[in-house]
Design a protein around this motif. Structure first.
Motif, PDB file in Angstrom:
ATOM      1  N   ALA A  21       0.853  -1.191   0.000  1.00 54.79           N
ATOM      2  CA  ALA A  21       0.000   0.000   0.000  1.00 54.79           C
ATOM      3  C   ALA A  21       0.884   1.234   0.000  1.00 54.79           C
ATOM      4  O   ALA A  21       1.940   1.254   0.642  1.00 54.79           O
ATOM      5  CB  ALA A  21      -0.929   0.010   1.213  1.00 54.79           C
ATOM      6  N   PHE A  22       0.430   2.255  -0.710  1.00 55.50           N
ATOM      7  CA  PHE A  22       1.148   3.526  -0.766  1.00 55.50           C
ATOM      8  C   PHE A  22       0.176   4.636  -0.407  1.00 55.50           C
ATOM      9  O   PHE A  22      -0.895   4.755  -1.018  1.00 55.50           O
ATOM     10  CB  PHE A  22       1.727   3.753  -2.161  1.00 55.50           C
ATOM     11  CG  PHE A  22       2.545   5.016  -2.291  1.00 55.50           C
ATOM     12  CD1 PHE A  22       3.669   5.212  -1.510  1.00 55.50           C
ATOM     13  CD2 PHE A  22       2.200   5.990  -3.207  1.00 55.50           C
ATOM     14  CE1 PHE A  22       4.432   6.374  -1.636  1.00 55.50           C
ATOM     15  CE2 PHE A  22       2.962   7.152  -3.348  1.00 55.50           C
ATOM     16  CZ  PHE A  22       4.077   7.345  -2.561  1.00 55.50           C
ATOM     17  N   ILE A  23       0.538   5.437   0.598  1.00 56.72           N
ATOM     18  CA  ILE A  23      -0.299   6.557   1.032  1.00 56.72           C
ATOM     19  C   ILE A  23       0.402   7.854   0.661  1.00 56.72           C
ATOM     20  O   ILE A  23       1.517   8.126   1.112  1.00 56.72           O
ATOM     21  CB  ILE A  23      -0.553   6.526   2.549  1.00 56.72           C
ATOM     22  CG1 ILE A  23      -1.200   5.203   2.982  1.00 56.72           C
ATOM     23  CG2 ILE A  23      -1.421   7.705   2.972  1.00 56.72           C
ATOM     24  CD1 ILE A  23      -1.357   5.064   4.494  1.00 56.72           C
ATOM     25  N   ASP A  24      -0.277   8.668  -0.149  1.00 54.75           N
ATOM     26  CA  ASP A  24       0.267   9.966  -0.554  1.00 54.75           C
ATOM     27  C   ASP A  24      -0.912  10.859  -0.939  1.00 54.75           C
ATOM     28  O   ASP A  24      -1.081  11.214  -2.108  1.00 54.75           O
ATOM     29  CB  ASP A  24       1.238   9.805  -1.730  1.00 54.75           C
ATOM     30  CG  ASP A  24       1.938  11.113  -2.088  1.00 54.75           C
ATOM     31  OD1 ASP A  24       1.870  12.055  -1.287  1.00 54.75           O
ATOM     32  OD2 ASP A  24       2.545  11.180  -3.171  1.00 54.75           O
ATOM     33  N   ALA A  25      -1.714  11.213   0.036  1.00 55.15           N
ATOM     34  CA  ALA A  25      -2.938  11.967  -0.216  1.00 55.15           C
ATOM     35  C   ALA A  25      -3.065  13.075   0.825  1.00 55.15           C
ATOM     36  O   ALA A  25      -2.060  13.589   1.312  1.00 55.15           O
ATOM     37  CB  ALA A  25      -4.142  11.018  -0.206  1.00 55.15           C
ATOM     38  N   ASP A  26      -4.291  13.464   1.159  1.00 50.42           N
ATOM     39  CA  ASP A  26      -4.514  14.556   2.121  1.00 50.42           C
ATOM     40  C   ASP A  26      -3.969  14.168   3.492  1.00 50.42           C
ATOM     41  O   ASP A  26      -4.302  13.126   4.040  1.00 50.42           O
ATOM     42  CB  ASP A  26      -6.001  14.900   2.196  1.00 50.42           C
ATOM     43  CG  ASP A  26      -6.862  13.704   2.552  1.00 50.42           C
ATOM     44  OD1 ASP A  26      -6.788  12.678   1.841  1.00 50.42           O
ATOM     45  OD2 ASP A  26      -7.583  13.780   3.559  1.00 50.42           O
ATOM     46  N   LYS A  27      -3.131  15.021   4.028  1.00 52.02           N
ATOM     47  CA  LYS A  27      -2.386  14.689   5.241  1.00 52.02           C
ATOM     48  C   LYS A  27      -3.279  14.511   6.473  1.00 52.02           C
ATOM     49  O   LYS A  27      -3.015  13.613   7.291  1.00 52.02           O
ATOM     50  CB  LYS A  27      -1.287  15.725   5.510  1.00 52.02           C
ATOM     51  CG  LYS A  27      -0.407  16.029   4.303  1.00 52.02           C
ATOM     52  CD  LYS A  27       0.066  14.783   3.563  1.00 52.02           C
ATOM     53  CE  LYS A  27       0.685  15.155   2.225  1.00 52.02           C
ATOM     54  NZ  LYS A  27       0.886  13.996   1.333  1.00 52.02           N
ATOM     55  N   PRO A  28      -4.334  15.305   6.659  1.00 54.08           N
ATOM     56  CA  PRO A  28      -5.174  15.097   7.844  1.00 54.08           C
ATOM     57  C   PRO A  28      -5.826  13.715   7.914  1.00 54.08           C
ATOM     58  O   PRO A  28      -6.235  13.284   8.988  1.00 54.08           O
ATOM     59  CB  PRO A  28      -6.232  16.203   7.722  1.00 54.08           C
ATOM     60  CG  PRO A  28      -5.547  17.288   6.961  1.00 54.08           C
ATOM     61  CD  PRO A  28      -4.705  16.549   5.953  1.00 54.08           C
ATOM     62  N   SER A  29      -5.901  13.027   6.772  1.00 53.95           N
ATOM     63  CA  SER A  29      -6.528  11.700   6.760  1.00 53.95           C
ATOM     64  C   SER A  29      -5.523  10.554   6.825  1.00 53.95           C
ATOM     65  O   SER A  29      -5.919   9.389   6.811  1.00 53.95           O
ATOM     66  CB  SER A  29      -7.383  11.536   5.495  1.00 53.95           C
ATOM     67  OG  SER A  29      -8.437  12.467   5.474  1.00 53.95           O
ATOM     68  N   TYR A  30      -4.233  10.874   6.904  1.00 48.10           N
ATOM     69  CA  TYR A  30      -3.233   9.802   6.941  1.00 48.10           C
ATOM     70  C   TYR A  30      -3.535   8.769   8.031  1.00 48.10           C
ATOM     71  O   TYR A  30      -3.446   7.567   7.809  1.00 48.10           O
ATOM     72  CB  TYR A  30      -1.838  10.396   7.182  1.00 48.10           C
ATOM     73  CG  TYR A  30      -1.039  10.694   5.936  1.00 48.10           C
ATOM     74  CD1 TYR A  30      -1.657  10.976   4.722  1.00 48.10           C
ATOM     75  CD2 TYR A  30       0.353  10.705   5.971  1.00 48.10           C
ATOM     76  CE1 TYR A  30      -0.904  11.256   3.586  1.00 48.10           C
ATOM     77  CE2 TYR A  30       1.112  10.985   4.841  1.00 48.10           C
ATOM     78  CZ  TYR A  30       0.479  11.260   3.657  1.00 48.10           C
ATOM     79  OH  TYR A  30       1.220  11.532   2.532  1.00 48.10           O
TER      80      TYR A  30
END
Length: 219
Positions: A139-148
């Motif tokens: 999995a790769f997470i690189d989106a809106d930071k408040p939802s990390y």
């Protein structure tokens, strides 16, 4: 031997990139088109050195099932898809048809479209619709930071043992250690970093790659 990672000047960064597998024409043109079409947002794209690292990681763990939270114009999704076998599957989650229209063209050009499924809409809703049992290898997470943090909590139970989560922008330009910086994204990134480091379900390392990259292996 130094106790710290070396600081990279522009010249040293160019040296590092030039001594790895070079980006090919597809990746180079994707970078160029992103900067031409979206000059204000182009910094959201991962660099070619991080893309090469991502492809290598996906190959090393033998991933077959992957998800990406935050696709933008497709650099990271191409990197992941290139590391998957011919029958591998990558699900990309994003809210922007505009940004991902560029990604879709480059997926097709690179011969990766059959591996990739794009789901447009809020990523949290999409993640919650996934099967709840462990089934994801990467999995790769690189989106809106408040939802990390909430993305993390949805993904960790769905990772297989030995599965790997990669999380981008965890140093937030170095501002995570600046006491004068507070609020918004910097606080969200700090909160996520604390959450990941304390999660006893995962083996975690934070690397000074790009804008900071956390790698977490499911125990």
């Amino acid at each position: 031997m130094s106790r710290h990672s070396i600081r990279l000047s522009d010249a040293l960064h160019e040296y590092v990139v030039s001594h790895g597998t070079p980006p090919d024409a597809v990746l180079t043109e994707l970078v160029d088109e992103t900067y031409a079409a979206l000059p204000q947002q182009a910094g959201m794209q991962i660099g070619p050195d991080q893309a090469a690292f991502t492809t290598l990681l996906v190959k090393l763990i033998g991933a077959r099932s992957a998800v990406e939270v935050g696709t933008f114009t497709g650099m990271s999704s191409l990197a992941i898809a290139r590391g998957l076998p011919a029958d591998g599957k990558l699900i990309c989650l994003d809210v922007s048809d505009e940004y991902t229209s560029i990604a879709r063209r480059f997926w097709e050009r690179d011969g990766q479209s059959d591996k990739i499924e794009l789901r447009l809409g809020p990523a949290l809703e999409s993640l919650r619709a996934f099967p709840t049992e462990p089934h994801l290898d990467f999995a790769f997470i690189d989106a809106d930071k408040p939802s990390y943090s909430v993305y993390w909590e949805e993904l960790v139970p769905r990772m297989v043992p030995g599965g790997l989560i990669a999380v981008d922008n965890v140093l937030w330009g170095g501002r995570v250690v600046d006491p004068s910086e507070s609020g918004g994204n910097v606080d969200a990134v700090r909160a996520f970093n604390d959450l990941a480091a304390a999660d006893d379900r995962m083996e975690v390392v934070m690397l000074p790659v790009g804008d900071g990259l956390t790698l977490a292996r499911k125990l």
